[in-house]
Design an enzyme around this catalytic site. Structure first.
Site, PDB file in Angstrom:
ATOM      1  N   LYS A  51       5.441  -0.999   4.344  1.00  0.00           N
ATOM      2  CA  LYS A  51       6.636  -1.170   5.189  1.00  0.00           C
ATOM      3  C   LYS A  51       7.328  -2.490   4.906  1.00  0.00           C
ATOM      4  O   LYS A  51       8.550  -2.607   4.978  1.00  0.00           O
ATOM      5  CB  LYS A  51       6.286  -1.060   6.680  1.00  0.00           C
ATOM      6  CG  LYS A  51       6.615   0.297   7.261  1.00  0.00           C
ATOM      7  CD  LYS A  51       5.603   1.389   7.013  1.00  0.00           C
ATOM      8  CE  LYS A  51       5.727   2.189   5.788  1.00  0.00           C
ATOM      9  NZ  LYS A  51       4.679   3.201   5.620  1.00  0.00           N
ATOM     10  N   HIS A 443      25.388   5.361  24.800  1.00  0.00           N
ATOM     11  CA  HIS A 443      26.342   5.431  23.695  1.00  0.00           C
ATOM     12  C   HIS A 443      26.695   4.012  23.268  1.00  0.00           C
ATOM     13  O   HIS A 443      26.920   3.169  24.131  1.00  0.00           O
ATOM     14  CB  HIS A 443      27.609   6.152  24.151  1.00  0.00           C
ATOM     15  CG  HIS A 443      28.679   6.180  23.108  1.00  0.00           C
ATOM     16  ND1 HIS A 443      28.607   7.007  22.003  1.00  0.00           N
ATOM     17  CD2 HIS A 443      29.820   5.462  22.978  1.00  0.00           C
ATOM     18  CE1 HIS A 443      29.689   6.804  21.258  1.00  0.00           C
ATOM     19  NE2 HIS A 443      30.434   5.874  21.830  1.00  0.00           N
TER      20      HIS A 443
HETATM   21  P1  NAI Z   1       0.067  14.173   0.091  1.00  0.00           P
HETATM   22  O1  NAI Z   1      -0.986  15.154   0.362  1.00  0.00           O
HETATM   23  O2  NAI Z   1       1.066  13.832   1.129  1.00  0.00           O
HETATM   24  O3  NAI Z   1       0.895  14.596  -1.225  1.00  0.00           O
HETATM   25  C1  NAI Z   1       0.277  14.820  -2.469  1.00  0.00           C
HETATM   26  C2  NAI Z   1       1.193  15.631  -3.361  1.00  0.00           C
HETATM   27  O4  NAI Z   1       0.664  15.667  -4.682  1.00  0.00           O
HETATM   28  C3  NAI Z   1       1.342  17.070  -2.899  1.00  0.00           C
HETATM   29  O5  NAI Z   1       2.711  17.336  -2.783  1.00  0.00           O
HETATM   30  C4  NAI Z   1       0.647  17.870  -4.016  1.00  0.00           C
HETATM   31  O6  NAI Z   1       1.224  19.139  -4.186  1.00  0.00           O
HETATM   32  C5  NAI Z   1       0.864  16.964  -5.225  1.00  0.00           C
HETATM   33  N1  NAI Z   1      -0.091  17.163  -6.337  1.00  0.00           N
HETATM   34  C6  NAI Z   1      -1.445  17.284  -6.246  1.00  0.00           C
HETATM   35  N2  NAI Z   1      -1.989  17.436  -7.479  1.00  0.00           N
HETATM   36  C7  NAI Z   1      -0.975  17.413  -8.384  1.00  0.00           C
HETATM   37  C8  NAI Z   1      -0.900  17.522  -9.816  1.00  0.00           C
HETATM   38  N3  NAI Z   1      -1.984  17.660 -10.601  1.00  0.00           N
HETATM   39  N4  NAI Z   1       0.317  17.463 -10.412  1.00  0.00           N
HETATM   40  C9  NAI Z   1       1.438  17.307  -9.640  1.00  0.00           C
HETATM   41  N5  NAI Z   1       1.418  17.196  -8.282  1.00  0.00           N
HETATM   42  C10 NAI Z   1       0.231  17.235  -7.660  1.00  0.00           C
HETATM   43  O7  NAI Z   1      -0.732  12.866  -0.403  1.00  0.00           O
HETATM   44  P2  NAI Z   1      -0.341  11.333  -0.498  1.00  0.00           P
HETATM   45  O8  NAI Z   1       1.130  11.137  -0.588  1.00  0.00           O
HETATM   46  O9  NAI Z   1      -1.194  10.813  -1.596  1.00  0.00           O
HETATM   47  O10 NAI Z   1      -0.809  10.751   0.888  1.00  0.00           O
HETATM   48  C11 NAI Z   1      -2.195  10.800   1.267  1.00  0.00           C
HETATM   49  C12 NAI Z   1      -2.344  10.793   2.761  1.00  0.00           C
HETATM   50  O11 NAI Z   1      -1.925   9.565   3.307  1.00  0.00           O
HETATM   51  C13 NAI Z   1      -1.557  11.890   3.419  1.00  0.00           C
HETATM   52  O12 NAI Z   1      -2.377  12.553   4.343  1.00  0.00           O
HETATM   53  C14 NAI Z   1      -0.452  11.155   4.127  1.00  0.00           C
HETATM   54  O13 NAI Z   1      -0.094  11.806   5.321  1.00  0.00           O
HETATM   55  C15 NAI Z   1      -1.066   9.783   4.400  1.00  0.00           C
HETATM   56  N6  NAI Z   1      -0.004   8.784   4.426  1.00  0.00           N
HETATM   57  C16 NAI Z   1       0.855   8.778   5.466  1.00  0.00           C
HETATM   58  C17 NAI Z   1       1.915   7.894   5.497  1.00  0.00           C
HETATM   59  C18 NAI Z   1       2.862   7.945   6.629  1.00  0.00           C
HETATM   60  O14 NAI Z   1       2.534   8.548   7.639  1.00  0.00           O
HETATM   61  N7  NAI Z   1       4.049   7.382   6.518  1.00  0.00           N
HETATM   62  C19 NAI Z   1       2.129   6.920   4.428  1.00  0.00           C
HETATM   63  C20 NAI Z   1       1.193   7.050   3.371  1.00  0.00           C
HETATM   64  C21 NAI Z   1       0.164   7.941   3.397  1.00  0.00           C
END
Ligand code: NAI
Length: 464
Positions: A51, A443
């Site tokens: 952030k 508003h």
């Molecule tokens: P994610 O699960 O959100 O997204 C991973 C993406 O990678 C998916 O869209 C998937 O289809 C893709 N993917 C997987 N294998 C692949 C491949 N071999 N080739 C191409 N695409 C592929 O995971 P992310 O972004 O790593 O986040 C991990 C966790 O951390 C999540 O549960 C997320 O909610 C949490 N997080 C939350 C945040 C927030 O609330 N703002 C900020 C950062 C993380």
């Protein structure tokens, strides 16, 4: 050796919040944490540092794109990357130091080191074994490994989210694997700082699980910000040299093979529970096939006296979900009635514009065969959003067709991450769209867009 009512393993948002609530409820509490600082992934290498970088890079984007239009003339600021990383580290320090202060204030012991559970009622840290009536595992998660891809955060060429927060220099070309939350937030940082960002995603859409309309609009907006998306593409491997990397991927539609060159590759393909070395399997604690610790409705594992919360158990890997579980399990241990409403857990992506959602998506409700009404309002009709160059996006409110009760809300637009909480409260109180529409909204605020979406569920929005 000391004796406690509760020992919590892990000082992330789940663990530290649980510790504070346990102490407030009169339980003698200790937390085991092996990192140098408290706060876990969230404060040290996750939510908070990202952030800080999102904020700094957003201001640069504003200076480059919107200042002149507002009569703010002159040279745009140049980027001192080392100073920006120092600012980020200062933000981390303030927050982790804050948790240390709260531990002292609440008389919580910090047992420094990595803990394990040699037997029920015992927690080993270093050479010492402490006794605990109850143990809460709040050990969090780590990035998942991708076959054929070796992450080395120290080299700074193929990195995960931790490495991406501390790159030695801003890359010219960055390839992000995975169009999830981490990939898009950190991709945004580097796109704003001047990198050419290409996101390779396995699915045919970005941000799996989000409302379809939001996914499409979000992709369009990020495209305008300079992102390139390669969808329906499975990354099969990354070849890295000392200074560059090549990302190999296969398009699902025709199995054709392609590759991309990059200075930095960010692997953001999800996270998995981190329970290594705790000794849980040896004690007979049950896991799901995905490696999550199995718990009942009160966060108890199948082994008496051992509880688990946060990313290590089933459910969304979100700091605030872990915090809620941490407070609730503390209440259970203190003989109260801890509860978490898993139907009302908001999700936010902190890009510009922000994306936020709570409850069910339109697709989910249609699959369930539920009769719904959808009220949508564009931020183009919101005076405040237009005044700050943020008219892109919308509020989409979904309600039950017969009862008008709010079932879900999906927002892409300014302050979405804050706006969503009005809907969370509404859902907790079983409110209808009309309840929101009849509530006076100041508003000019972004919140008026939420009210307009509620009005759109009834006789119609005013400014549409
Ligand atoms: P994610 O699960 O959100 O997204 C991973 C993406 O990678 C998916 O869209 C998937 O289809 C893709 N993917 C997987 N294998 C692949 C491949 N071999 N080739 C191409 N695409 C592929 O995971 P992310 O972004 O790593 O986040 C991990 C966790 O951390 C999540 O549960 C997320 O909610 C949490 N997080 C939350 C945040 C927030 O609330 N703002 C900020 C950062 C993380």
């Amino acid at each position: 050796m000391a004796s406690y009512d509760v020992i919590i393993i892990g000082a992330g948002p789940g663990g530290y919040v649980s510790a504070i609530r346990c102490a407030q409820l009169g339980l003698k509490t200790a937390v085991v944490e092996g990192r140098e600082t408290l706060g876990g992934t969230c404060l040290n290498v996750g939510c908070i540092p990202s952030k800080a970088l999102l904020h700094a890079s957003h201001l640069l984007h504003e200076a480059e794109h919107n200042f002149a239009d507002m009569g703010l003339k002159g040279k745009s600021p140049s980027v001192d990357w080392d100073q920006m990383k120092k600012y980020k580290d200062d933000v981390i320090g303030q927050n982790t130091g804050g948790i240390e202060f709260l531990f002292k204030k609440n008389k919580i012991d910090w047992l420094k080191g990595w803990g394990s559970i040699p037997a029920v009622g015992k927690v080993k840290v270093g050479d010492e074994v402490h006794e605990a009536k109850n143990i809460i595992v709040a050990s969090g998660s780590v990035p998942t490994a991708l076959p054929g891809v070796e992450v080395d955060n120290d080299k700074g060429i193929v990195v995960d989210s931790t490495g991406a927060l501390a790159l030695p220099k801003i890359p010219k070309k960055m390839v992000v694997i995975g169009a999830g939350v981490i990939g898009l937030e950190l991709g945004s940082v580097y796109a704003r700082l001047g990198a050419e960002v290409t996101v390779v995603e396995y699915m045919d859409f970005i941000t799996p699980g989000m409302d379809g309309e939001v996914q499409r609009q979000f992709q369009k907006i990020l495209g305008k910000q300079g992102f390139t998306f390669i969808l329906g593409a499975a990354v099969s491997g990354v070849e890295a040299s000392k200074t560059k990397a090549k990302v190999n991927y296969k398009l699902k539609k025709d199995d054709s093979e392609h590759s991309l060159d990059a200075d930095v590759v960010l692997v953001a393909t999800g996270r998995k529970p981190f329970t290594d070395g705790l000794g849980l399997a040896e004690l007979g604690v049950e896991f799901t096939p995905r490696g999550q610790i199995k718990t009942d409705a009160h966060w108890a594992t199948n082994v008496p006296g051992i509880y688990a919360i946060g990313d290590a158990i089933v459910g969304p890997m979100l700091a605030h979900k872990a915090e809620d579980e941490g407070m609730a399990v503390a209440e259970v241990l203190a003989g109260k009635h801890g509860h978490v409403n898993y139907d009302v857990i908001p999700g936010v992506i902190y890009t510009t514009p922000e994306v936020a959602s709570v409850g069910k998506t339109e697709q989910q409700l249609k699959e369930e065969g539920r009769a719904i009404k959808v009220g949508k309002f564009s931020f183009m009709g919101n005076a405040r959003a237009k005044a700050v160059h943020q008219g892109e996006g919308f509020v989409k409110l979904i309600v039950d067709k017969d009862t008008d009760r709010v079932l879900g809300c999906h927002i892409i637009g300014p302050g979405a991450g804050d706006l969503i909480h009005e809907i969370c409260v509404a859902m907790e109180f079983g409110a209808s769209a009309q309840d929101i529409a009849l509530t006076c909204h100041a508003h000019p605020t972004f919140s008026e867009a939420v009210r307009e979406a509620a009005l759109a569920c009834g006789d119609g929005a005013i400014h549409a």
